[in-house]
Scaffold this motif. Structure first.
Motif, PDB file in Angstrom:
ATOM      1  N   ALA B 204      19.934  81.338  11.655  1.00  0.00           N
ATOM      2  CA  ALA B 204      19.518  82.283  10.616  1.00  0.00           C
ATOM      3  C   ALA B 204      18.108  82.795  10.897  1.00  0.00           C
ATOM      4  N   ASP B 207      17.909  85.270  13.569  1.00  0.00           N
ATOM      5  CA  ASP B 207      18.496  86.570  13.242  1.00  0.00           C
ATOM      6  C   ASP B 207      17.569  87.422  12.383  1.00  0.00           C
ATOM      7  N   ASP B 208      17.024  86.876  11.330  1.00  0.00           N
ATOM      8  CA  ASP B 208      16.217  87.675  10.397  1.00  0.00           C
ATOM      9  C   ASP B 208      15.281  86.766   9.591  1.00  0.00           C
ATOM     10  N   GLN B 210      13.014  87.467   7.217  1.00  0.00           N
ATOM     11  CA  GLN B 210      12.928  87.733   5.784  1.00  0.00           C
ATOM     12  C   GLN B 210      14.132  87.149   5.041  1.00  0.00           C
ATOM     13  N   ALA B 211      15.305  87.396   5.597  1.00  0.00           N
ATOM     14  CA  ALA B 211      16.521  86.881   4.977  1.00  0.00           C
ATOM     15  C   ALA B 211      16.505  85.361   4.969  1.00  0.00           C
ATOM     16  N   ALA B 212      15.995  84.769   6.051  1.00  0.00           N
ATOM     17  CA  ALA B 212      15.931  83.305   6.138  1.00  0.00           C
ATOM     18  C   ALA B 212      15.042  82.744   5.034  1.00  0.00           C
ATOM     19  N   LEU B 213      13.903  83.403   4.812  1.00  0.00           N
ATOM     20  CA  LEU B 213      13.012  82.965   3.737  1.00  0.00           C
ATOM     21  C   LEU B 213      13.714  83.035   2.393  1.00  0.00           C
TER      22      LEU B 213
END
Lengths: 273, 328
Positions: B204, B207-208, B210-213
């Motif tokens: 994750a 990949d990204d 911001q999305a992971a956060l």
């Protein structure tokens, strides 16, 4: 709308709205010399759909980023579940049960839909690094349990057909739905939606509105959403905060807000003669 | 069967095994690049540093002994113990985790969101720092590393092939062990990243950010974990190469051999690192065997780079890398 007491009330369509879940107190956010948000206060009650609306550049997204910990306000306090929230990293906010989606979609493009939604449950999985690495017993049971919950959400949002599809291949509208599924998978106390209908056609907007209402109805999830399309918001939400140029210019039920002169001026413009 | 063909088979097998070792080094690069977008130039030096640390721990050498002796006018060199190999490896692995944590805390945490070229420059700095630090800590002389891995010709293969072809293949036991260990390591890494919670979080983050956060992943923790994994892979590679040719400066140059492997396999693909390593290993050995005599030999020095160059022209994303699509 019935009596709005501190302990909650029942809406006309029979949903129970509880007491205050989150409260923003006098939030001010600056980027250098630019004030994005000026002294804004409002609350979010348990079980309600709360909307933040306003014209472009009003500071709506900044507000959402303050709630989800991506921005740290210079002034003001965030109260959550009856306690003042200390300054937190975004991942810590997420671990506290606040899930979100993004205006321009932040999915894991290389992963399948199922894997994306599973990442939403990372914080619900408790087994440690070692037992995960060894992979047996407890970790396996946990994976199965979480998988069941995720499948339920996938069914609910009607994305079964694309479960194994890599997200990068999906059209925009479906990506938005997958992002919603991932946020829901965390079983959040508050679900933050940043322009869930942005860039959608009428049909997709109707679908998304239905899902938002169903999520709130079925799981009792508290939802705070941002939109600049007034029409959609008024049908969806229980209460609305209106922002313009970083200030709060209205707050109340959709009917109250609609008849508020300041709101009408902000949306339609005022003549200055 | 003609003699040439039999020799070629032996060369092929040896090439495969050399390829596994290249793949092992390339794997460390891929791990970090996937998770953080950092091309870690220091991977080779990490192999050197970890192997030197292992030797130092096993011999009970006092770290920084030259420095200590020079400052305090003492004469300490050894603690006076000898640790068994397994204990030494575990301690060295723990040390690589500590190093990963420090690298993240003191360098890359402060560079989050910077341009890739800046991160790359930071790893070059890190490489030179670690190189010097390793010398300071354990001394710069060539060290012998023996963790009890079998070495020398494998007699069974020698005899079997002799019975079949009338010519015994020379296959080093160490190469066989290295191949088995590398295979296990790769298999374990793939299982880890596909089927565990931390593995999923790692993918994750890759990949990204911001999305992971937003799903509650602690980026710092994942990055320390990834650098630890890369450190562990470096340790394994360091043990193999160190056993083969001694722990010395040239060990850090294997990083340069990993570059063409990565260009072939793609910077983001774990299977790519394996296949790329094998192709380069086999390719350079066979090329040397078939063409080398005609051009005066030493083709192994440049074959891999020329092959990589050809790949850069015709397939810049490598065999398994993510396709580069620019939307207009």
């Amino acid at each position: 709308m019935n009596d709005m007491s501190a302990d909650g009330y029942v809406t006309e369509d029979g949903r129970k709205i509880g007491g205050t879940l989150m409260e923003m107190k006098n939030i001010t956010l600056r980027f250098g010399g630019v004030k994005a948000i000026t002294d804004i206060s409002f609350d979010i009650r348990e079980g309600e759909i709360r909307a933040i609306i306003g014209p472009n550049g009003a500071g709506k997204s900044s507000m959402l980023n303050v709630i989800s910990g991506f921005y740290v306000p210079q002034e003001g306090e965030v109260w959550y579940k009856g306690a003042r929230r200390p300054q937190m990293k975004p991942y810590e906010v997420a671990q506290q049960g606040i899930a979100r989606t993004f205006q321009n979609i932040a999915l894991f493009e290389g992963m399948t839909v199922l894997d994306n939604v599973m990442t939403g449950r990372l914080n619900k999985m408790k087994t440690g690094l070692l037992s995960q690495a060894i992979w047996k017993g407890k970790a396996e049971r946990e994976e199965v349990e979480n998988r069941e919950k995720v499948e339920k959400i996938i069914d609910f949002l009607e994305i079964q057909a694309i479960r194994k599809t890599p997200v990068a291949r999906l059209p925009y509208g479906l990506k938005k739905r997958v992002e919603l599924a991932r946020a829901l998978a965390a079983e959040p106390s508050i679900l933050l939606l940043d322009e869930p209908m942005a860039g959608m056609n009428v049909e997709e907007k109707e679908d998304m509105s239905r899902f938002i209402l169903d999520v709130n109805d079925e799981f009792g999830t508290t939802i705070c959403l941002i939109e600049h399309d007034m029409g959609v918001v008024m049908d969806l939400s229980d209460r609305v905060v209106v922002m313009d140029y970083g200030k709060k210019i209205g707050d109340g039920t959709p009917d109250e807000v609609r008849s508020n002169q300041a709101v009408i001026d902000a949306y339609l413009g005022v003549s200055h003669d | 069967m003609s003699d040439q063909l039999v020799y070629a088979m032996e060369v092929f097998l040896n090439g495969l095994m050399a390829g596994v070792l290249y793949a092992l080094v390339a794997l460390g690069f891929v791990l970090i690049y996937k998770a953080s977008g950092i091309f870690n130039y220091a991977q080779g030096v990490m192999a050197l540093f970890s192997a030197a640390t292992l030797v130092g721990i096993m011999k009970g050498q006092v770290p920084f002994s030259h420095l200590i002796n020079a400052i305090f006018d003492t004469d300490v060199h050894h603690f006076g113990w000898h640790l068994p190999a397994l204990a030494g490896i575990l301690l060295a692995a723990a040390f690589m985790v500590l190093l990963a944590w420090m690298v993240q805390k003191f360098v890359f945490r402060h560079l989050v969101g910077q341009e890739p070229i800046i991160l790359f420059m930071a790893t070059i700095g890190l490489a030179y720092f670690l190189e010097g630090f390793s010398d300071l800590m354990w001394g710069s002389e060539i060290k012998k590393l023996d963790v009890g891995l079998p070495q020398g010709i494998n007699l069974w293969i020698d005899e079997t092939t002799f019975n079949i072809f009338d010519y015994g293949f020379f296959i080093d036991n160490l190469d066989i062990v290295a191949t088995v260990i590398a295979a296990i390591l790769v298999f374990a890494l793939v299982l880890f990243s596909q089927y565990t919670k931390q593995g999923r979080a790692m993918r994750a983050v890759a990949d990204d950010h911001q999305a992971a956060l937003s799903v509650g992943i602690n980026l710092n923790f994942i990055w320390v974990m990834v650098w630890s994994l890369a450190g562990f892979v470096a340790l394994v590679a360091g043990i193999m190469w160190g056993t083969k040719s001694g722990v010395q400066f040239s060990l850090s140059l294997i990083a340069l051999k990993a570059l063409p492997v990565l260009m072939l396999g793609g910077f983001t693909s774990i299977p790519g690192a394996i296949v790329g390593g094998l192709i380069i290993g086999v390719g350079e050995k066979l090329f040397e065997f078939a063409i080398g005599p005609m051009v005066g030999g030493a083709t192994e020095n440049w074959f891999a780079y020329v092959l990589a160059l050809i790949f850069l022209v015709f397939r810049p994303q490598g065999l398994f890398g993510e396709k580069i699509i620019e939307r207009v």
